[in-house]
Design an enzyme around this catalytic site. Sequence first.
Site, short mmCIF file in Angstrom:
data_model
loop_
_atom_site.label_atom_id
_atom_site.label_comp_id
_atom_site.label_asym_id
_atom_site.label_seq_id
_atom_site.Cartn_x
_atom_site.Cartn_y
_atom_site.Cartn_z
N ARG A 165 -10.07 -13.94 6.31
CA ARG A 165 -8.81 -14.23 5.60
C ARG A 165 -8.96 -15.47 4.73
O ARG A 165 -8.19 -15.69 3.80
CB ARG A 165 -7.67 -14.48 6.59
CG ARG A 165 -7.28 -13.27 7.43
CD ARG A 165 -6.01 -13.61 8.23
NE ARG A 165 -5.73 -12.66 9.28
CZ ARG A 165 -5.04 -11.52 9.13
NH1 ARG A 165 -4.60 -11.18 7.93
NH2 ARG A 165 -4.81 -10.73 10.15
N ASP B 20 0.87 -1.17 0.00
CA ASP B 20 0.00 0.00 0.00
C ASP B 20 0.92 1.23 0.00
O ASP B 20 1.44 1.62 -1.04
CB ASP B 20 -0.87 -0.12 1.25
CG ASP B 20 -2.02 0.86 1.31
OD1 ASP B 20 -2.64 1.09 0.27
OD2 ASP B 20 -2.31 1.37 2.40
P1 IMP Z 1 1.85 -0.39 3.80
O1 IMP Z 1 2.88 -0.36 4.87
O2 IMP Z 1 1.04 0.87 3.74
O3 IMP Z 1 2.38 -0.79 2.43
O4 IMP Z 1 0.76 -1.40 4.28
C1 IMP Z 1 0.84 -2.73 4.13
C2 IMP Z 1 -0.11 -3.41 5.08
O5 IMP Z 1 -1.33 -2.67 5.28
C3 IMP Z 1 -0.52 -4.71 4.45
O6 IMP Z 1 0.40 -5.73 4.76
C4 IMP Z 1 -1.89 -4.92 5.04
O7 IMP Z 1 -1.76 -5.55 6.28
C5 IMP Z 1 -2.44 -3.54 5.23
N1 IMP Z 1 -3.34 -3.15 4.10
C6 IMP Z 1 -3.12 -2.20 3.18
N2 IMP Z 1 -4.14 -2.11 2.31
C7 IMP Z 1 -5.04 -3.05 2.70
C8 IMP Z 1 -6.33 -3.45 2.19
O8 IMP Z 1 -6.86 -2.94 1.18
N3 IMP Z 1 -6.95 -4.45 2.87
C9 IMP Z 1 -6.41 -5.05 3.97
N4 IMP Z 1 -5.22 -4.70 4.47
C10 IMP Z 1 -4.54 -3.71 3.85
#
Ligand code: IMP
Length: 189
Positions: free
Chosen positions: A170, A108
């Site tokens: 999940r 994300d």
């Molecule tokens: P980042 O550090 O922002 O890249 O976030 C990564 C983590 O956020 C992922 O491993 C997920 O646990 C959570 N995450 C981000 N987007 C989603 C989503 O659309 N659904 C569920 N979990 C998400």
Amino acid sequence: MPKPYDYYLKEILIDEATLQQRIAELGAQISQNYADRSDLLLVCVLKGGVLFLTDLMRHITIPHHIDFMAVSSYGSEARQSSGAVRIEMDLHTDISNRNLLIVEDIIDSGHTLNYILRSLEARQPASVKICTLLSKPERREVPIQVDYIGFEIPNKFVFGYGLDLDEYYRNLPFIGVVREGAYAASDQS
Ligand code: IMP
Ligand code: MG
């Protein structure tokens, strides 16, 4: 028959057959690219990456090991990744001189993976590459070079196939989009 997740599900974004077909392709690509190496270690990021790992490894035809790590992001909302990340459970494997492939559910903002990458690279592996099932390029705050991507998806909160809503769902075999207003942590801004 109504399903327990009906309330949250706006639409199915990626159905089971499409997921499985793409995962088979990724497994074949990885098998080809690592064909001459015997020390491949798949590093699964818990918990979201676990379904992806177990399906992906069935399509990896070369010998390999697996290991797991769990991280948590600080931030009040599940949606927010502030950039502060902590290792909750570390690998059990000595990764020096190993070829690592990180297996993630979704990238994300990129903060989580950026932290994991730094932590692993400090231990002097032979190589580190990234395989993520999903990527939301619009949301990226930290540039990350991703080697294998299952699907690029729009800026929508998704669940199923490893991704949870309050730890539920999940187990769903597909990726679904959360209905607006149904799940507070998915609200954007
Ligand atoms: P980042 O550090 O922002 O890249 O976030 C990564 C983590 O956020 C992922 O491993 C997920 O646990 C959570 N995450 C981000 N987007 C989603 C989503 O659309 N659904 C569920 N979990 C998400
Ligand atoms: Mg994750």
